[in-house]
Design an enzyme around this catalytic site. Structure first.
Site, mmCIF file in Angstrom:
data_model
loop_
_atom_site.group_PDB
_atom_site.id
_atom_site.type_symbol
_atom_site.label_atom_id
_atom_site.label_comp_id
_atom_site.label_asym_id
_atom_site.label_seq_id
_atom_site.Cartn_x
_atom_site.Cartn_y
_atom_site.Cartn_z
ATOM 1 N N GLN A 133 0.828 -1.207 0.000
ATOM 2 C CA GLN A 133 0.000 0.000 0.000
ATOM 3 C C GLN A 133 0.860 1.254 0.000
ATOM 4 O O GLN A 133 1.913 1.315 0.644
ATOM 5 C CB GLN A 133 -0.909 -0.012 1.229
ATOM 6 C CG GLN A 133 -1.976 1.068 1.254
ATOM 7 C CD GLN A 133 -2.913 0.876 2.446
ATOM 8 O OE1 GLN A 133 -2.950 -0.184 3.053
ATOM 9 N NE2 GLN A 133 -3.673 1.910 2.774
ATOM 10 N N CYS B 39 -6.787 0.501 1.728
ATOM 11 C CA CYS B 39 -6.558 -0.902 2.104
ATOM 12 C C CYS B 39 -7.752 -1.767 1.721
ATOM 13 O O CYS B 39 -7.599 -2.948 1.412
ATOM 14 C CB CYS B 39 -6.265 -1.012 3.595
ATOM 15 S SG CYS B 39 -7.570 -0.357 4.664
ATOM 16 N N TRP C 295 -0.377 -3.713 3.832
ATOM 17 C CA TRP C 295 0.824 -2.908 3.993
ATOM 18 C C TRP C 295 2.073 -3.690 3.581
ATOM 19 O O TRP C 295 3.113 -3.097 3.319
ATOM 20 C CB TRP C 295 0.988 -2.484 5.455
ATOM 21 C CG TRP C 295 0.005 -1.447 5.924
ATOM 22 C CD1 TRP C 295 -0.949 -0.813 5.184
ATOM 23 C CD2 TRP C 295 -0.113 -0.943 7.254
ATOM 24 N NE1 TRP C 295 -1.663 0.055 5.967
ATOM 25 C CE2 TRP C 295 -1.168 0.006 7.245
ATOM 26 C CE3 TRP C 295 0.558 -1.178 8.444
ATOM 27 C CZ2 TRP C 295 -1.565 0.703 8.388
ATOM 28 C CZ3 TRP C 295 0.169 -0.480 9.591
ATOM 29 C CH2 TRP C 295 -0.874 0.449 9.558
ATOM 30 N N ASN D 287 -1.861 -8.576 5.553
ATOM 31 C CA ASN D 287 -1.964 -7.126 5.707
ATOM 32 C C ASN D 287 -1.481 -6.472 4.403
ATOM 33 O O ASN D 287 -0.340 -6.695 3.987
ATOM 34 C CB ASN D 287 -1.068 -6.684 6.872
ATOM 35 C CG ASN D 287 -1.192 -5.198 7.178
ATOM 36 O OD1 ASN D 287 -1.659 -4.413 6.358
ATOM 37 N ND2 ASN D 287 -0.752 -4.806 8.370
#
Length: 494
Positions: A94, A100, A281, A279
């Site tokens: 990201q 997200c 990220w 995740n």
């Protein structure tokens, strides 16, 4: 009864094989024009300027959005590639955008190769017939659309501002994000959203939502079957600032994750049901039981441990289904078919979908305004005898979904009305007396309302005739809508 303002025939919609041209842009025509002129394509309808970025002044990061420079991949790396060794959930992380919800759906998309090919058309590259133009397909409000973009990407200090590729010369994630930003109006319009939006836009399938503290005891089994089917699965945590420091267990509050696996292992001869989560990220992982560093993996046989356990700081981790339902708030599953809901292989769910519209004459509001309520579009559903091949004791046999579309160019400007639907059972004498008699004398057997783009509900309906009335909360609230009914029994819908 008032008919819906648009036809209920799915054949009238933009089919996957012949999608509508978004903003009337024809990919093949624009590609050939650019090749014949020997010029790289620049998209005039999503230009490389601040209008396409949108207003991100509220973002607390070190990006000066007035200093953004739009660059093509060939200006950033020497050997740009569209896809390197297939698409993977580990291809990106990201960027400086709170999307997200979208990237979690992208992670789920990468597991379904057939669906990926639908969304990301093949034979696009930076070599053969390269002209700086790409295209992607999305399902939007009952119709498939083909979206054209150029490959000019926003950069700051020579780095991409938004989604970052983990392999420096792989650009499908950034171009997919740009195409979706164009559909939504700008990059800023992707800042915050619901996972179900992009999951539906990737599949056009059935969306199921589970609140995890109310989930059925057999949820893990549903997830296991969904993982075997062509399903996208995403989950979200309880509210909180997504960029606060992670709590001690590593789970980020107010954040969207991808469910990437479901498995069962034997721990000291005891079965343990696990869920694997990613995740977007690309970092920050769960640190509790069954995490990468958990000593519990030493209780699992070497073969099973090797199959599941990896110690990598890549944002992906395992946890028990009990911890999953404790630390995550909700789960979304989006699948081309709802067949995975049943254990029986002989049970096949059927789907029917209609596009309708609340106009000045048909936006009757909720049942609280009974004098206008009967003006709403109404859909008759007849359920035949229950299919013996499907287990049906106390089980839901119908899913109803309602999606609203206010047709604003920018996603953030779309006002979501409080929308919903009522389901009435129609007895013989009520059918003869007309729909007003149904509303006067009968309480709905089900209803569902929310201030969201989509509302959906599982229902248990016995054989018989029913009336579904989609509506907004207040009379006069106009918008188009998509009403879908998924049933595991023979159902007639008009």
């Amino acid at each position: 009864m008032p008919p819906p303002a648009k036809s209920c025939d799915v054949r009238d919609m933009g089919a996957l094989t012949s999608p509508l041209k978004f903003l009337d842009q024809d990919y093949q025509k624009l590609l050939q024009e650019s090749l014949s002129r020997k010029e790289l394509y620049t998209d005039e309808l999503f230009p490389p300027n601040s209008c396409s970025i949108g207003n991100l002044s509220h973002k607390r990061n070190k990006i000066d959005y007035s200093q953004i420079v739009w660059k093509r991949p060939s200006e950033l790396v020497t050997n740009p590639c569209f896809i390197v060794d297939g698409v993977s959930r580990f291809d990106y992380k990201q960027g400086h955008l709170g999307n997200c919800w979208f990237l979690a759906s992208v992670g789920a998309l990468t597991f379904q190769k057939d669906i990926t090919k639908q969304v990301i058309p093949a034979e696009q590259s930076f070599s053969k017939n390269y002209a700086g133009i790409f295209h992607f397909k999305f399902w939007r409000f009952g119709e498939w659309i083909d979206v054209v973009i150029d490959d000019l990407l926003p950069t700051f200090n020579e780095k991409l501002v938004f989604v970052h590729p983990k392999t420096s010369n792989e650009f499908w994630p950034a171009l997919l994000e740009k195409a979706y930003a164009k559909v939504c109006g700008s990059y800023a319009d992707l800042d915050s959203g619901r996972r179900s939006e992009s999951m539906l836009d990737f599949t056009g399938g059935v969306h199921l939502h589970f609140v995890l503290n109310e989930a059925p005891a057999y949820l893990w089994n549903i997830m296991k079957r969904a993982a075997r089917a062509q399903s996208l699965m995403c989950c979200g945590t309880h509210k909180g600032e997504a960029h606060k420091h992670c709590p001690s267990n590593g789970i980020v509050g107010g954040h969207a994750y991808t469910v990437t696996g479901v498995s069962k292992v034997m721990s000291n001869s005891n079965p343990v049901k696990l869920v694997r989560v990613l995740n977007p990220w690309g970092r920050k992982e769960w640190t509790g039981d069954w995490s990468d560093q958990s000593p519990l993996w030493s209780t699992v046989s070497g073969t099973e441990s090797k199959k599941c356990h990896e110690v990598l700081d890549n944002g992906e981790f395992w946890m028990s289904v009990e911890d999953f339902t404790k630390f995550f708030k909700s789960l979304d599953i989006c699948c081309l078919s709802a067949d995975f809901l049943d254990r029986s292989s002989g049970c096949h769910w059927k789907s029917q979908r209609c596009i309708g519209e609340w106009t000045e004459n048909t936006a009757g509001g909720s049942i609280q305004t009974l004098e206008t309520f009967c003006k709403n579009p109404q859909f008759r559903v007849r359920i035949e005898e229950l299919n013996e091949a499907c287990p049906h004791e106390d089980a839901e046999n119908i899913v109803v979904s309602l999606i609203q579309n206010n047709k604003k160019r920018h996603r953030k400007e779309q006002k979501h009305y409080n929308i919903g639907f009522y389901v009435f059972e129609m007895k013989g004498e009520q059918v003869e007396g007309g729909q007003r008699k149904v509303f006067d004398c009968t309480n709905p057997v089900a209803e569902c309302f929310a201030y969201q783009r989509e509302v959906m509900k599982f229902l248990r309906l016995e054989p018989g005739e029913y009336l579904i009335v989609p509506c907004t909360e207040n009379p006069g609230e106009t918008a188009s809508f998509v009403l879908s009914v998924f049933s595991k029994h023979e159902t007639y819908f008009e």
